[in-house]
Design a protein around this motif. Structure first.
Motif, PDB file in Angstrom:
ATOM      1  N   VAL A  46     111.544  72.749 -27.286  1.00 17.67           N
ATOM      2  CA  VAL A  46     110.521  71.757 -26.950  1.00 17.67           C
ATOM      3  C   VAL A  46     109.223  72.478 -26.593  1.00 17.67           C
ATOM      4  N   VAL A  47     108.113  71.966 -27.109  1.00 13.38           N
ATOM      5  CA  VAL A  47     106.796  72.502 -26.811  1.00 13.38           C
ATOM      6  C   VAL A  47     106.062  71.534 -25.892  1.00 13.38           C
ATOM      7  N   MET A  48     105.404  72.057 -24.854  1.00 17.72           N
ATOM      8  CA  MET A  48     104.610  71.237 -23.939  1.00 17.72           C
ATOM      9  C   MET A  48     103.149  71.648 -24.060  1.00 17.72           C
ATOM     10  N   GLU A  49     102.278  70.665 -24.251  1.00 22.59           N
ATOM     11  CA  GLU A  49     100.856  70.947 -24.451  1.00 22.59           C
ATOM     12  C   GLU A  49     100.027  69.954 -23.651  1.00 22.59           C
ATOM     13  N   ARG A  50      99.050  70.441 -22.904  1.00 24.94           N
ATOM     14  CA  ARG A  50      98.114  69.577 -22.175  1.00 24.94           C
ATOM     15  C   ARG A  50      96.826  69.467 -22.965  1.00 24.94           C
ATOM     16  N   ASP A  61      87.220  62.090 -18.607  1.00 24.02           N
ATOM     17  CA  ASP A  61      88.274  62.347 -19.580  1.00 24.02           C
ATOM     18  C   ASP A  61      89.648  62.218 -18.924  1.00 24.02           C
ATOM     19  N   LEU A  62      90.623  61.902 -19.756  1.00 25.54           N
ATOM     20  CA  LEU A  62      91.984  61.629 -19.313  1.00 25.54           C
ATOM     21  C   LEU A  62      92.899  62.772 -19.751  1.00 25.54           C
ATOM     22  N   GLY A  63      93.728  63.249 -18.839  1.00 27.20           N
ATOM     23  CA  GLY A  63      94.690  64.284 -19.179  1.00 27.20           C
ATOM     24  C   GLY A  63      95.975  63.700 -19.738  1.00 27.20           C
ATOM     25  N   LEU A  64      96.444  64.264 -20.843  1.00 27.44           N
ATOM     26  CA  LEU A  64      97.734  63.906 -21.429  1.00 27.44           C
ATOM     27  C   LEU A  64      98.558  65.180 -21.576  1.00 27.44           C
ATOM     28  N   VAL A  65      99.854  65.068 -21.338  1.00 25.38           N
ATOM     29  CA  VAL A  65     100.757  66.183 -21.585  1.00 25.38           C
ATOM     30  C   VAL A  65     101.733  65.739 -22.671  1.00 25.38           C
ATOM     31  N   ILE A  66     101.745  66.481 -23.767  1.00 27.48           N
ATOM     32  CA  ILE A  66     102.552  66.121 -24.925  1.00 27.48           C
ATOM     33  C   ILE A  66     103.782  67.016 -24.979  1.00 27.48           C
ATOM     34  N   GLU A  93     103.041  67.221 -15.616  1.00 33.12           N
ATOM     35  CA  GLU A  93     103.803  68.470 -15.700  1.00 33.12           C
ATOM     36  C   GLU A  93     105.024  68.439 -14.786  1.00 33.12           C
ATOM     37  N   GLY A  94     104.906  67.733 -13.666  1.00 30.94           N
ATOM     38  CA  GLY A  94     106.027  67.639 -12.742  1.00 30.94           C
ATOM     39  C   GLY A  94     107.210  66.878 -13.298  1.00 30.94           C
ATOM     40  N   GLY A 107     114.727  64.139 -30.377  1.00 26.32           N
ATOM     41  CA  GLY A 107     113.786  64.521 -31.429  1.00 26.32           C
ATOM     42  C   GLY A 107     112.527  63.684 -31.421  1.00 26.32           C
ATOM     43  N   CYS A 108     112.229  63.060 -30.283  1.00 28.81           N
ATOM     44  CA  CYS A 108     111.056  62.194 -30.186  1.00 28.81           C
ATOM     45  C   CYS A 108     109.859  62.990 -29.671  1.00 28.81           C
ATOM     46  N   VAL A 109     108.723  62.323 -29.601  1.00 25.32           N
ATOM     47  CA  VAL A 109     107.518  62.888 -28.999  1.00 25.32           C
ATOM     48  C   VAL A 109     107.178  62.044 -27.782  1.00 25.32           C
ATOM     49  N   ILE A 110     106.943  62.702 -26.655  1.00 23.06           N
ATOM     50  CA  ILE A 110     106.581  62.005 -25.425  1.00 23.06           C
ATOM     51  C   ILE A 110     105.160  62.392 -25.041  1.00 23.06           C
ATOM     52  N   VAL A 111     104.328  61.385 -24.831  1.00 23.51           N
ATOM     53  CA  VAL A 111     102.962  61.584 -24.352  1.00 23.51           C
ATOM     54  C   VAL A 111     102.919  61.071 -22.921  1.00 23.51           C
TER      55      VAL A 111
END
Length: 312
Positions: A46-50, A61-66, A93-94, A107-111
């Motif tokens: 799994v990859v985590m990206e802000r 601006d709004l922060g999203l973590v993918i 992130e928490g 196998g989904c994507v979570i935003v």
């Protein structure tokens, strides 16, 4: 009378680790400094990206973590997630400890939306942030590799309350059609803790005084009054028809148990396909004890429910 004897024995170590603090203005800054759970190993596929995206009109601006699989799944489902924290605590992130295993399993994507916290930003700021995050997810479905017909909302505690409110807002604005809402012990009724409730609920983790503080911070006025918006407290909605298929789970000792039961009953009466679970001996935040058998069973139930709506 303490309800400790009713708590699932495998959850008792969680109570001993959790700070026995009632949330208030005096302890809020300290509570925001509590360490987040350590993230799982980064070899889970799994990859985590802000990222930062435009926020609601007039806001920063709004922060999203993918969270996404290293190996993309063709036509994957998508989840717009809101973290918990009583409207006053928490970060996206928490939530990594909770979300990364879901992405790996499904196998989904979570935003995950890093909405602005109360009391600095009361209603409607947080829900408008969540709506902006949902709109971005739909607009960028192709980039994310997800099927726009399989996008839903999810949250825990206050994040579950925001997810429920977001489902109502999306229904009423008519711009984005949700495939599901997935709510874990959601905080949906500002009247809980204001009026008398079952004394067997709400002793641990998040009590009635904490709940009143969280709702006061969110609403900017004392909870339990007149004319509270359903986009702040979903239980205030008069009409639940047309909401997406719903999953709700709560604990038998959770402060939100009865408001969650009532919401599930109203959803069913409105013709909304609804799956509901009460986990015996479970307290608020019980999934913070991942090795407990009841947590493993509850997580399996959540994964199974999400698999049905994400994969069709």
């Amino acid at each position: 009378m303490s309800t400790r004897h009713l708590v699932d024995p495998e959850l008792l170590p969680l109570l001993d680790l959790w700070p026995a603090v009632t949330m208030s203005a005096e302890v809020l800054e300290q509570a925001r400094g509590w360490p987040a759970p350590p993230p799982p190993a980064d070899d889970d596929g799994v990859v985590m990206e802000r990222i930062s995206v435009p926020g609601p009109e007039g806001a920063s601006d709004l922060g999203l973590v993918i969270f996404r699989p290293v190996k993309p799944v063709q036509g994957a489902g998508g989840i717009c997630h809101m973290h918990g924290g009583g409207f006053v605590l928490g970060t996206s992130e928490g939530s990594a400890t909770r979300l990364r295993p879901m992405v790996a399993a499904l196998g989904c994507v979570i935003v995950s939306v890093d909405y602005r916290l109360a009391p600095e930003t009361p209603f409607p700021g947080p829900i408008e942030d969540c709506y902006a995050g949902l709109a971005w997810t739909f607009a960028n479905a192709a980039r994310l590799g997800i099927d726009p017909a399989r996008i839903g909302v999810m949250g825990e505690s206050a994040g579950g309350g925001l997810a429920a409110a977001l489902a109502l807002l999306a229904r009423d604005r008519g711009e984005h059609r949700l495939a599901f809402q997935h709510l874990l012990y959601p905080m949906i009724d500002d009247r809980t803790g204001v009026i008398d409730g079952d004394p067997l609920t709400g002793e641990f983790i998040w009590n009635r005084d904490s709940n009143r503080f969280g709702w006061q911070a969110m609403l900017g006025v004392a909870p339990g009054g007149e004319a509270v918006s359903p986009y702040a407290a979903a239980a205030r909605a008069e009409d639940l028809a047309g909401l997406p298929p719903t999953y709700i789970a709560t604990g038998s000792l959770d402060l939100f148990r009865d408001e969650n039961i009532a919401y599930a009953q109203r959803l069913l009466a409105a013709g909304v396909p609804t799956e509901f679970h009460i986990w015996p001996g479970a307290i608020h935040g019980f999934d913070g004890a991942p090795e407990a058998a009841i947590t493993r069973e509850a997580n399996q139930s959540r994964i199974a429910a999400l698999c049905r709506v994400l994969r069709g």
